[in-house]
Design a protein around this motif. Structure first.
Motif, PDB file in Angstrom:
ATOM      1  N   GLU A   1       0.819  -1.217   0.000  1.00 46.29           N
ATOM      2  CA  GLU A   1       0.000   0.000   0.000  1.00 46.29           C
ATOM      3  C   GLU A   1       0.851   1.264   0.000  1.00 46.29           C
ATOM      4  O   GLU A   1       0.336   2.359  -0.216  1.00 46.29           O
ATOM      5  N   ASN A   2       2.151   1.106   0.240  1.00 46.34           N
ATOM      6  CA  ASN A   2       3.098   2.215   0.198  1.00 46.34           C
ATOM      7  C   ASN A   2       2.642   3.388   1.072  1.00 46.34           C
ATOM      8  O   ASN A   2       2.656   4.550   0.651  1.00 46.34           O
ATOM      9  N   ARG A   3       2.268   3.074   2.286  1.00 43.27           N
ATOM     10  CA  ARG A   3       1.828   4.117   3.218  1.00 43.27           C
ATOM     11  C   ARG A   3       3.025   4.972   3.645  1.00 43.27           C
ATOM     12  O   ARG A   3       4.157   4.485   3.709  1.00 43.27           O
ATOM     13  N   PRO A   4       2.784   6.241   3.956  1.00 41.44           N
ATOM     14  CA  PRO A   4       3.886   7.082   4.432  1.00 41.44           C
ATOM     15  C   PRO A   4       4.370   6.630   5.809  1.00 41.44           C
ATOM     16  O   PRO A   4       3.598   6.093   6.606  1.00 41.44           O
ATOM     17  N   ILE A   5       5.652   6.828   6.065  1.00 42.04           N
ATOM     18  CA  ILE A   5       6.206   6.641   7.402  1.00 42.04           C
ATOM     19  C   ILE A   5       6.660   8.020   7.869  1.00 42.04           C
ATOM     20  O   ILE A   5       7.639   8.563   7.360  1.00 42.04           O
ATOM     21  N   ASP A   6       5.921   8.584   8.792  1.00 38.35           N
ATOM     22  CA  ASP A   6       6.176   9.947   9.257  1.00 38.35           C
ATOM     23  C   ASP A   6       6.909   9.926  10.596  1.00 38.35           C
ATOM     24  O   ASP A   6       6.738   9.011  11.403  1.00 38.35           O
ATOM     25  N   THR A   7       7.729  10.938  10.815  1.00 42.61           N
ATOM     26  CA  THR A   7       8.340  11.142  12.135  1.00 42.61           C
ATOM     27  C   THR A   7       7.874  12.493  12.665  1.00 42.61           C
ATOM     28  O   THR A   7       7.722  13.457  11.897  1.00 42.61           O
ATOM     29  N   LYS A   8       7.642  12.535  13.970  1.00 43.29           N
ATOM     30  CA  LYS A   8       7.108  13.761  14.553  1.00 43.29           C
ATOM     31  C   LYS A   8       7.625  13.917  15.977  1.00 43.29           C
ATOM     32  O   LYS A   8       7.609  12.966  16.760  1.00 43.29           O
ATOM     33  N   TRP A   9       8.098  15.098  16.291  1.00 44.69           N
ATOM     34  CA  TRP A   9       8.534  15.406  17.646  1.00 44.69           C
ATOM     35  C   TRP A   9       7.352  16.001  18.413  1.00 44.69           C
ATOM     36  O   TRP A   9       6.704  16.934  17.944  1.00 44.69           O
ATOM     37  N   VAL A  10       7.064  15.461  19.563  1.00 44.52           N
ATOM     38  CA  VAL A  10       5.899  15.902  20.341  1.00 44.52           C
ATOM     39  C   VAL A  10       6.299  16.110  21.803  1.00 44.52           C
ATOM     40  O   VAL A  10       7.343  15.634  22.264  1.00 44.52           O
ATOM     41  N   THR A  11       5.452  16.802  22.512  1.00 43.54           N
ATOM     42  CA  THR A  11       5.642  16.977  23.946  1.00 43.54           C
ATOM     43  C   THR A  11       4.881  15.887  24.689  1.00 43.54           C
ATOM     44  O   THR A  11       4.024  15.196  24.117  1.00 43.54           O
ATOM     45  N   LYS A  12       5.181  15.758  25.957  1.00 43.56           N
ATOM     46  CA  LYS A  12       4.516  14.755  26.781  1.00 43.56           C
ATOM     47  C   LYS A  12       3.012  15.004  26.817  1.00 43.56           C
ATOM     48  O   LYS A  12       2.199  14.068  26.823  1.00 43.56           O
ATOM     49  N   GLU A  13       2.626  16.277  26.795  1.00 39.70           N
ATOM     50  CA  GLU A  13       1.200  16.626  26.858  1.00 39.70           C
ATOM     51  C   GLU A  13       0.470  16.252  25.576  1.00 39.70           C
ATOM     52  O   GLU A  13      -0.742  15.994  25.597  1.00 39.70           O
ATOM     53  N   GLU A  14       1.180  16.188  24.452  1.00 43.51           N
ATOM     54  CA  GLU A  14       0.542  15.887  23.164  1.00 43.51           C
ATOM     55  C   GLU A  14       0.355  14.391  22.927  1.00 43.51           C
ATOM     56  O   GLU A  14      -0.321  13.998  21.978  1.00 43.51           O
TER      57      GLU A  14
ATOM     58  N   SER B   1      10.752  11.130  28.635  1.00 39.77           N
ATOM     59  CA  SER B   1       9.684  12.104  28.901  1.00 39.77           C
ATOM     60  C   SER B   1       9.927  13.429  28.195  1.00 39.77           C
ATOM     61  O   SER B   1       9.111  14.351  28.272  1.00 39.77           O
ATOM     62  N   GLU B   2      11.075  13.562  27.498  1.00 43.93           N
ATOM     63  CA  GLU B   2      11.374  14.753  26.700  1.00 43.93           C
ATOM     64  C   GLU B   2      12.095  14.309  25.438  1.00 43.93           C
ATOM     65  O   GLU B   2      12.522  13.172  25.309  1.00 43.93           O
ATOM     66  N   ASN B   3      12.209  15.243  24.468  1.00 45.37           N
ATOM     67  CA  ASN B   3      12.747  14.892  23.145  1.00 45.37           C
ATOM     68  C   ASN B   3      12.039  13.642  22.613  1.00 45.37           C
ATOM     69  O   ASN B   3      12.675  12.674  22.196  1.00 45.37           O
ATOM     70  N   ILE B   4      10.704  13.679  22.642  1.00 42.61           N
ATOM     71  CA  ILE B   4       9.908  12.511  22.253  1.00 42.61           C
ATOM     72  C   ILE B   4       9.712  12.513  20.738  1.00 42.61           C
ATOM     73  O   ILE B   4       9.180  13.460  20.164  1.00 42.61           O
ATOM     74  N   ARG B   5      10.127  11.447  20.113  1.00 38.25           N
ATOM     75  CA  ARG B   5      10.019  11.316  18.655  1.00 38.25           C
ATOM     76  C   ARG B   5       9.119  10.133  18.338  1.00 38.25           C
ATOM     77  O   ARG B   5       9.366   9.008  18.757  1.00 38.25           O
ATOM     78  N   LEU B   6       8.060  10.403  17.590  1.00 32.58           N
ATOM     79  CA  LEU B   6       7.132   9.355  17.186  1.00 32.58           C
ATOM     80  C   LEU B   6       7.406   8.952  15.738  1.00 32.58           C
ATOM     81  O   LEU B   6       7.717   9.794  14.894  1.00 32.58           O
ATOM     82  N   VAL B   7       7.311   7.658  15.475  1.00 37.83           N
ATOM     83  CA  VAL B   7       7.346   7.129  14.105  1.00 37.83           C
ATOM     84  C   VAL B   7       5.943   6.613  13.808  1.00 37.83           C
ATOM     85  O   VAL B   7       5.426   5.752  14.520  1.00 37.83           O
ATOM     86  N   ILE B   8       5.354   7.156  12.751  1.00 41.42           N
ATOM     87  CA  ILE B   8       3.920   6.939  12.511  1.00 41.42           C
ATOM     88  C   ILE B   8       3.682   6.346  11.126  1.00 41.42           C
ATOM     89  O   ILE B   8       4.161   6.883  10.118  1.00 41.42           O
ATOM     90  N   ILE B   9       2.951   5.250  11.094  1.00 39.09           N
ATOM     91  CA  ILE B   9       2.375   4.733   9.848  1.00 39.09           C
ATOM     92  C   ILE B   9       0.871   4.957  10.003  1.00 39.09           C
ATOM     93  O   ILE B   9       0.210   4.267  10.787  1.00 39.09           O
ATOM     94  N   PRO B  10       0.311   5.946   9.318  1.00 41.46           N
ATOM     95  CA  PRO B  10      -1.061   6.375   9.586  1.00 41.46           C
ATOM     96  C   PRO B  10      -2.058   5.213   9.586  1.00 41.46           C
ATOM     97  O   PRO B  10      -2.017   4.332   8.731  1.00 41.46           O
ATOM     98  N   GLU B  11      -2.928   5.234  10.603  1.00 41.06           N
ATOM     99  CA  GLU B  11      -4.004   4.263  10.776  1.00 41.06           C
ATOM    100  C   GLU B  11      -3.494   2.828  10.905  1.00 41.06           C
ATOM    101  O   GLU B  11      -4.213   1.881  10.616  1.00 41.06           O
ATOM    102  N   PHE B  12      -2.234   2.688  11.329  1.00 40.43           N
ATOM    103  CA  PHE B  12      -1.702   1.341  11.507  1.00 40.43           C
ATOM    104  C   PHE B  12      -0.773   1.227  12.709  1.00 40.43           C
ATOM    105  O   PHE B  12      -0.930   0.348  13.547  1.00 40.43           O
ATOM    106  N   ASP B  13       0.220   2.133  12.817  1.00 44.21           N
ATOM    107  CA  ASP B  13       1.205   1.991  13.890  1.00 44.21           C
ATOM    108  C   ASP B  13       1.687   3.351  14.364  1.00 44.21           C
ATOM    109  O   ASP B  13       2.039   4.216  13.554  1.00 44.21           O
TER     110      ASP B  13
END
Length: 399
Positions: free
Chosen positions: A154-167, A180-192
């Motif tokens: 399906e060639n879904r995007p793999i996104d990275t996003k820096w967020v705060t603990k509150e987000e 608890s800081e410098n939080i980096r998320l790796v996101i495959i939308p609607e999957f992981d």
């Protein structure tokens, strides 16, 4: 430090320029340099470090130590105004494929079966994850593998996003975060959705494919699943095809008949081993009778003595026991000479009073040897510091 982390997690950087913060040598004598910024990924999160060069010198290891990224180099770099780093891109992209593939595979296990991943290892040839489950079936593995490869297609995007603990509440994370800081998320939308500092491609299609190789039980109700992704799938396929082709030629059977052909060969080998064992027993019986015809009398004791060259120890033991079983009044002394050692076996018939264990222990020191046994049979071996005939003579004299 946060800027430095941002830089080495920018996975598509292949070269960079930086200034030295400091250089040094660790307690093991390894030279390293710390830069004001780096694209080299240090070992962590189940992912190995990057390799490459700095100013043309090979980078052997990269580790984060006490909050700084140390680049261990093949030789000291010296003082320069600027340092140019080059990433080994083939290694980096392979790690990107494997790490993203692990995210996809772990998510597929949890979505399909509810099985959580508790650890991940990215090895040089294969990768593995440990699942918190007692057992797995072939059907479950096939289901998960199919789901994982569908996500890749399906060639879904793999996104990275820096967020705060509150987000974090905006995201359905699969596991608790270790920071608890410098939080980096790796996101495959609607999957992981995962907290991760590793390197990944920017789409699932770049993972190319995932293949589960095998799995095995671990302690504490865990299953370890071995898999490969991307170019490693082709490498595994090529290597296995060569092996299969070789077996096809060796067994003279098409690929689909290899299992049956191999099973037949193993069955025939077992039958041959049984025949060989029976023939060896007959030969031992024959040899025992022949040696009994050569018995001598020493101090009113019937003895059988023989010297052999390069004879397997189990055969000597079997021969000595067979002779002793055939004659209750005989004492058997066998010596075996190898290129660099001497061995001996002693056995007695039921009517003989001499203790075999005591007998051999009287001569073992003469060859710096070790051994033991019981009153009826004993064996040992040591260095070839005397001739086999001399060892036999000393053994006879100790009766």
């Amino acid at each position: 430090m946060a800027t430095e982390k941002l830089f080495y997690q920018n996975q598509y950087i292949r070269s960079f320029s930086a200034k030295s913060v400091r250089s040094g040598t660790d307690e093991e004598g390894r030279s390293y340099v710390v830069l004001d910024q780096t694209a080299f990924y240090p070992t962590g999160g189940g992912q190995p470090h990057d390799m490459g060069t700095i100013n043309g010198v090979n980078v052997l290891n990269v580790e984060e130590v006490e909050g700084e990224v140390r680049h261990y180099t093949a030789e000291p770099l010296g003082i320069h105004n600027e340092y140019t780093g080059e990433i080994d891109w083939e290694r980096r992209f392979d790690h990107m494929q494997q790490h993203a593939g692990q995210h996809i595979l772990s998510a597929a296990f949890e979505d399909n079966l509810g099985y959580k991943t508790v650890s991940f290892h990215l090895g040089k040839e294969t990768c593995s994850i440990d699942l918190e489950v007692k057992g797995l079936t072939k059907e479950e593995m096939k289901q998960v593998e199919n789901t994982a490869n569908e996500i890749i297609l399906e060639n879904r995007p793999i996104d990275t996003k820096w967020v705060t603990k509150e987000e974090l509440g905006q995201y359905h994370l699969r596991k608790d975060l270790s920071v608890s800081e410098n939080i980096r998320l790796v996101i495959i939308p609607e999957f992981d959705y995962n907290g991760c500092g590793g390197t990944h491609p920017d789409s699932t299609g770049q993972v190319s494919s995932i293949k589960i190789l095998h799995w095995e039980k671990q302690k504490k109700n865990k299953i370890r699943v071995y898999f490969v992704c991307g170019s490693r799938v082709l490498k595994q396929l090529g290597a296995k095809h060569q092996i299969v082709q070789g077996l096809t030629d060796t067994l003279n059977a098409p690929q689909e008949e290899l299992n049956n052909s191999a099973a037949n060969v193993l069955r025939q080998n077992k039958e041959l081993e049984k025949i060989i064992s029976e023939l060896k027993f007959e030969l031992i019986e024959y040899e025992a009778d022949k040696l009994l015809d050569q018995e001598e009398i020493h101090r009113d004791q019937k003895i059988i003595k023989a010297i052999f060259s390069n004879r397997p120890m189990p055969e000597l033991q079997s021969l000595a026991k067979t002779i002793a079983d055939k004659s209750s009044e005989v004492l058997v002394m066998l010596v075996n000479e190898n290129p660099d050692k001497l061995q001996l076996v002693c056995a007695r018939g039921e009517a003989v009073a001499i203790n075999m264990n005591d007998l051999i222990k009287q001569v073992l020191p003469d060859i710096n040897g070790k051994g033991g046994g019981n009153a009826s049979v004993a064996q040992g071996g040591g260095e070839k510091v005397i001739k086999a005939q001399e060892l036999m003579e000393r053994l006879v004299s100790k009766m």
